[in-house]
Scaffold this active site. Structure first.
Site, PDB file in Angstrom:
ATOM      1  N   HIS A   1     -27.249  27.711 -36.910  1.00  0.00           N
ATOM      2  CA  HIS A   1     -28.187  26.665 -37.340  1.00  0.00           C
ATOM      3  C   HIS A   1     -29.618  27.202 -37.455  1.00  0.00           C
ATOM      4  CE1 HIS A   1     -24.977  23.842 -36.666  1.00  0.00           C
ATOM      5  NE2 HIS A   1     -25.742  22.814 -36.927  1.00  0.00           N
TER       6      HIS A   1
ATOM      7  N   GLU B   1     -19.547  19.506 -47.556  1.00  0.00           N
ATOM      8  CA  GLU B   1     -20.581  20.204 -48.334  1.00  0.00           C
ATOM      9  C   GLU B   1     -20.050  20.743 -49.649  1.00  0.00           C
ATOM     10  OE1 GLU B   1     -20.188  20.546 -45.119  1.00  0.00           O
ATOM     11  OE2 GLU B   1     -22.086  19.820 -44.300  1.00  0.00           O
TER      12      GLU B   1
HETATM   13  C1  LIG Z   1     -20.309  22.083 -41.932  1.00  0.00           C
HETATM   14  C2  LIG Z   1     -21.266  21.260 -41.152  1.00  0.00           C
HETATM   15  N1  LIG Z   1     -21.840  20.191 -41.737  1.00  0.00           N
HETATM   16  C3  LIG Z   1     -22.723  19.433 -41.070  1.00  0.00           C
HETATM   17  C4  LIG Z   1     -23.067  19.724 -39.770  1.00  0.00           C
HETATM   18  C5  LIG Z   1     -24.095  18.881 -39.002  1.00  0.00           C
HETATM   19  N2  LIG Z   1     -23.369  18.083 -38.010  1.00  0.00           N
HETATM   20  C6  LIG Z   1     -23.264  18.497 -36.734  1.00  0.00           C
HETATM   21  S1  LIG Z   1     -22.301  17.450 -35.825  1.00  0.00           S
HETATM   22  C7  LIG Z   1     -22.041  16.447 -37.157  1.00  0.00           C
HETATM   23  C8  LIG Z   1     -21.196  15.223 -37.005  1.00  0.00           C
HETATM   24  C9  LIG Z   1     -19.801  15.587 -36.616  1.00  0.00           C
HETATM   25  O1  LIG Z   1     -19.082  14.404 -36.431  1.00  0.00           O
HETATM   26  P1  LIG Z   1     -17.681  14.474 -35.718  1.00  0.00           P
HETATM   27  O2  LIG Z   1     -16.888  15.572 -36.351  1.00  0.00           O
HETATM   28  O3  LIG Z   1     -17.091  13.118 -35.759  1.00  0.00           O
HETATM   29  O4  LIG Z   1     -17.985  14.950 -34.255  1.00  0.00           O
HETATM   30  P2  LIG Z   1     -18.773  14.106 -33.147  1.00  0.00           P
HETATM   31  O5  LIG Z   1     -20.200  14.544 -33.220  1.00  0.00           O
HETATM   32  O6  LIG Z   1     -18.608  12.671 -33.452  1.00  0.00           O
HETATM   33  O7  LIG Z   1     -18.145  14.491 -31.844  1.00  0.00           O
HETATM   34  C10 LIG Z   1     -22.687  16.935 -38.283  1.00  0.00           C
HETATM   35  C11 LIG Z   1     -22.654  16.287 -39.616  1.00  0.00           C
HETATM   36  C12 LIG Z   1     -22.456  20.859 -39.181  1.00  0.00           C
HETATM   37  N3  LIG Z   1     -22.770  21.235 -37.938  1.00  0.00           N
HETATM   38  N4  LIG Z   1     -21.555  21.591 -39.884  1.00  0.00           N
END
Ligand SMILES: Cc1ncc(C[n+]2csc(CCOP(=O)(O)OP(=O)(O)O)c2C)c(N)n1
Ligand SMILES: Cc1ncc(C[n+]2csc(CCOP(=O)(O)OP(=O)(O)O)c2C)c(N)n1
Ligand SMILES: [Mg+2]
Ligand SMILES: [Mg+2]
Lengths: 342, 336, 342, 336
Positions: free
Chosen positions: A145, A76
């Site tokens: 959230h 972000e």
């Molecule tokens: C700072 C932030 N940006 C965006 C999000 C929205 N979001 C929640 S999970 C996710 C994907 C995370 O991917 P990863 O770190 O690979 O974890 P996975 O879900 O694959 O276990 C996103 C973009 C968030 N929760 N926090």
């Protein structure tokens, strides 16, 4: 700011206006601006094929391609910084920040960089960018959230802040935001994406700093923002049955703020409640209440009251979360008291 | 590099090696997580759970292998996909279900929910709904251990997507600089939400930690033996005061990004999903190995499965019947 | 919060109290707490040998060593995150953020992590940490080194916010902050580090949420924070010569906020001005003005007025910068008007 | 690796090579920066300048060598120590002094000051008082060039201290991922404020960019030939659409962190300062080389020095006599 092709400030003439959802209104606004101006592009997490987790952008990548609807890493601060730089270099980025709770990560880029570059450069440089993000609780998404943090950016000179409460306002305000030469942060209520409302086929924009009277009334003024406009309108219905005529007024932008409209309404009704979903303490209700209490001082029959989100991190448990946000019932009760009916 | 080719016997010597009983406990934990998540999915599908949840199914060997190398008093920080970490570190199934349902019996009295489960008693400093948000917390907890002269270590679990967050690089630098007992466990399940990690990451993932002087192990996240051993090495290094490690674990999530992510065709193929479930399932792989090694008979493993199923069923029942918190709790615990 | 050895809320008995600078008071508070509690440590940029650019911490590293006075990389988000984690694991970190303008970089760590962990964990975990930072303009440091951003953190449930205005308050409030089991952000006015004032030799702490009447008066209430307390006191002197008796009241903490004290004073004087160096729009003056306008509604003879920093990025040029902050003259003029003397 | 050992002739062939005239222009610019900063220090010492300033003296070869490889329409972003970047990119001495004194004739009408000088006409997107704060801006400007189909490149100047800011890693990842025409120029002058970079940085500095697949050149920042050539290579790569580069330049600041930093004994030694001024001064080194190569005679170089001194003196005079902005300007330019 380039003059909009058509300006409207109120709700559209009922005549022939289609009903679309707030989500569709946002998508239309973006599509129209992307078509109109090649310098406009969108960057954010899962904005392309996925069309964001809220599906608000679905389909845009098909028309505009991945160069203009850019999926980014989960960075972000980085994409906000890129947005500032791209804007300074002649583009009009729309940076998608999925949840408003995440602006904590980008405050330096928007408040210290985007907001100040025009002033610090003596008016030479500018950063015409839009940060699109969300607000609102009761989605069972818990403390990180569910926040409505628009007070943070509303506090910062150099930023403009828009809070649409209807599909019509969402489309018109977003188009204005994209055409504005200053950075604008626009907050959309996650729970309102499916809300339907009339939106004309013809193009229009909505000027910033013009409040909209969502419902006219004479006994009490309910100033409400974003998600709270529907709450205020529901309260106004309840109050109607009690013979209390409530005026519901929506500032639509916290900055520029249509102080006159708020004061004028309060002078007319002599009573006011300000309702907003941000935390109540040091939130936007304080600013609006202070302005009304000052500007309508000699006309008020009762103290100006405020209703924000309860000053607690948003709890996950539904039974607790529902207690933290203003409801039509709470607004109605407070209004009754102010009108000496309790 | 992956450890899976080394013969188990050799590995056991080299790492001290868990006993048969310990391997079976790991097997049981993986099964518990799998069953737990199946139930969570069912609760969502039948509209009995508020909000959403991010399921850990398919990634069990990472949480279990890593936590098996930890002591109860060691710390972990977890993610939005945190049920597996929480269970692997020792949390109870029933209280976890209660938290997911927003009940007072939950680990956070229903205030945290799926994305914020924390359990102080087992050293779980909490799941985190901010991607990468716990990198500082884990590193800080490790710094506390060092300052307190305790040999507690801290494990920071995060996904491939968290590599996009600058905070991670800031704290890895300090962890290496000050030799903090922290282990960064990157669960590369190939996707961040609906985007393949190769579309959001340039260069080499491991090199990002190596650049700060942190040793990196590339681990087969589906092989409980590999994750356990890589973790055991990193933990030994941390306890010895030699500093942080980075484990890059290849794994896969069977379900969508969250329980509501049903239509996945636009970002990953059925074939890919089937391949992982068929050929790379951490529980199947463990079962095959345990049987081959003569650690357990098919019958013994099946008995474990039945016990776990009963425990999970009881846990859901407990949670569904448990009361919600009192409304008066809403403004309690804001300040300590 | 562990009970302080001695509690004092007002200025010290003049009797034998030494005069030391605000900077020395801060250093004493830190040294005493570092001695008292081994879990306390300081982390920040150039806090050790350099003693910070403001020299506030000079000498501490000599007594406590580099393990407890830790120089860090230029990683505000990182050290804030480390602070949260260390606090959750039993330490009491004091994280030094050189300029308050930089909190934009750490808002996620303080507002989403530190502020919420106690609540999100159902009361099980806690993050007893202190963020020490600065505020205040007129140092010719321009737009990114002159802001007073305490409104941001004051808005967030789970955080406490202290704004000392004298050496006495600085020492007492900082000691209380360090002993508090919740995260506290304390802002020090860069320009006030050399301000001298009486500070007793004996140990004391100052409870949060207790406003302090810096000067008693009867005709108008001047609510002032941090750097603006001296401005209000100077205005009170000028008003005195005009026969207007101003009461100067300092909330000392924006949260918890001593609403009663503000309202009581306004009820007594029937007029109030709220003065703060943060941006006026959506700033802390709004909250305090709204609270007074509501709580003292039936006692006010004039609208509650606000005076914050001008709503512009802080300009570098001295001739411009000086126009952006409240001055005794501006406060005096406004007070005269409110008292019908203009 | 450093380029300084390659014979100049060879270098010139390889890089197309600047003309004698261009080398002399670079020499003149380095002198201008040096003289400018000496004057700034004098203005501070004589209390004629508001606030503080961070002097670039000693680092001239970095800004000048890099900017010599740029076109006027290329972008740069600068830092709190930005006077050198600003002058090297083509700003006028008098208007810069005016800005430092808060005068209306300044590049920012006095609103920005030393830490925020920007000059759109020469592509300078601004100094920045947030360490690392312009990493996103430079990368974003590069992204704009690419979207606009222009072959403009963007240079991001920052100090060793900025390596502590996570933002840098986030944007380097995207720059590499999307092959953006941006050049990251790290000015390692050994200190971040009052702390040696080795006390705040773990691992290998260059590896931090290499991890994202960005080519890294380790450059002698005191040798104008080395900085120019490394920059020329990086610029060629960027213009060709091949993506970002990272230049790690070893350099040194002669003065304190800022003009008020007089007592430096507690963080660095006199000997160290003298060694750099004596043996590693970029202007002396350039003079020696220019004379050895027969590009200029001592007399010619001396004439340049006199011209520069006159220009700087005139610039200060202009700025001191220039009017302050009107009070009415205070709330102008908040919104575009
Ligand atoms: C700072 C932030 N940006 C965006 C999000 C929205 N979001 C929640 S999970 C996710 C994907 C995370 O991917 P990863 O770190 O690979 O974890 P996975 O879900 O694959 O276990 C996103 C973009 C968030 N929760 N926090
Ligand atoms: C985000 C941020 N943190 C801290 C500071 C205070 N500060 C100003 S310059 C500086 C040191 C920067 O060091 P470096 O990046 O090496 O640049 P140099 O001064 O050596 O040229 C610091 C810590 C700042 N301006 N911004
Ligand atoms: Mg992932
Ligand atoms: Mg440096």
């Amino acid at each position: 700011m380039s003059t909009p092709s058509a300006v409207s400030t109120g709700a559209p003439a009922a005549s022939g206006a289609r009903e679309i959802t707030l989500s569709q209104a946002i998508r239309e606004a973006l599509a129209e601006e992307l078509r109109r101006d090649p310098s406009v592009f969108i960057i954010g997490e899962d904005v392309a094929e996925a069309g964001t987790p809220f599906k608000v952008l679905s389909g845009l990548v098909d028309e505009f391609g991945p160069e203009r609807i850019m999926d980014s890493p989960i960075s972000e601060a980085g994409i906000s910084g890129l947005g500032v730089g791209a804007a300074m270099a002649g583009m009009r980025p729309v940076v998608d920040i999925m949840f408003g709770d995440f602006i904590g990560i980008i405050m330096d880029q928007i408040a210290n960089q985007a907001a100040k570059i025009h002033y610090m450069s003596g008016g030479k440089l500018k950063a015409p960018m839009v940060i699109r993000t969300t607000l609102g609780a009761t989605r069972r998404s818990a403390a990180q959230h569910s926040q409505s943090l628009h007070a943070w950016v509303s506090h910062i000179p150099g930023l403009k802040v828009a809070l649409p409460s209807t599909p019509y306002d969402a489309k018109g305000l977003l188009k204005t935001a994209i055409r504005d030469d200053s950075p604008v942060v626009i907050f959309e209520d996650k729970m309102m994406y499916t809300l339907k409302g009339p939106v004309p086929e013809e193009e229009y924009t909505i000027p910033f700093g013009v409040a909209d009277i969502k419902r006219a009334g004479t006994d009490i003024t309910l100033v409400a923002t974003s998600s709270m406009v529907q709450v205020a309108l529901a309260a106004a219905d309840q109050l109607q049955t009690l013979g209390i005529s409530a005026e519901v007024i929506d500032p639509r932008t916290t900055f520029p703020l249509d102080k006159e409209a708020l004061i004028t309404s309060a002078k007319k009704t002599s009573r006011a409640i300000v309702i907003d979903e941000g935390y109540e303490r040091y939130g936007v209700t304080a600013e609006m209440a202070a302005i009304i209490a000052d500007g309508a001082f000699y006309y008020l029959d009762a103290p100006v009251k405020r209703m924000g989100a309860m000053d607690v991190p948003v709890p996950f448990s539904p039974v607790l979360e529902d207690l933290t946000v203003p409801t039509p019932e709470k607004v109605t009760d407070l209004a009754k008291t102010l009108c000496g009916r309790a | 590099m992956s450890q899976t080719d080394t013969p188990p016997a050799a590995r056991q010597r080299e790492s001290g090696g868990p006993s048969a009983e310990q391997w079976l406990k790991m097997y049981r934990q993986m099964l518990s997580i799998r069953q737990f998540e199946e139930q969570v999915n069912d609760l969502y599908m039948t509209a009995r759970m508020p909000g959403l949840a991010h399921l850990y199914s398919g990634e069990e060997a990472v949480a279990v292998g890593v936590c098996a190398a930890l002591r109860r008093d060691d710390y972990i920080t977890s993610t939005h996909r945190g049920h597996g970490h929480c269970l692997a570190k020792g949390a109870a199934i029933d209280r976890m279900f209660a938290e997911l349902l927003g009940k007072e019996a939950g680990y956070c009295r229903g205030k945290g929910g799926s994305m914020h489960i924390a359990d102080q008693d087992t050293g779980n400093l909490g799941a985190n709904a901010i991607v990468g948000g716990s990198a500082g917390i884990a590193t800080g907890a490790a710094m506390a251990s060092k300052k307190q002269g305790i040999d507690r270590v801290a494990v920071c679990f995060f996904g491939d997507g968290a590599l996009g967050q600058g905070l991670l690089y800031e704290v890895m630098n300090m962890a290496s600089l000050w030799k903090l007992p922290v282990i960064y466990v990157c669960e590369n399940n190939l996707y961040g939400e609906y985007t393949h990690y190769t579309e959001t990451n340039a260069g080499d993932l491991g090199a990002r930690a190596a650049a700060f002087g942190i040793p990196v192990a590339h681990v087969d996240g589906q092989d409980i033996r590999a994750t356990y051993e890589a973790a055991a090495k990193a933990v030994a290094r941390a306890r010895a005061g030699e500093g942080p490690s980075f484990l890059l674990c290849d794994t896969y999530r069977y379900y969508g990004h969250h329980v509501g992510d049903i239509q996945r065709g636009y970002y990953r193929s059925r074939e890919e999903e089937e391949m992982w479930r068929r050929d790379r399932d951490p529980i199947k792989l463990a079962a095959t190995w345990l049987e081959a090694e003569g650690v357990a008979t098919p019958a013994a493993l099946d008995e474990i499965r039945q016990q776990v199923e009963a425990e999970v069923a009881a846990g859901v029942k407990f949670a569904l019947e448990a009361p919600y918190p009192e409304p008066s709790e809403v403004d309690e615990n804001v300040y300590a």
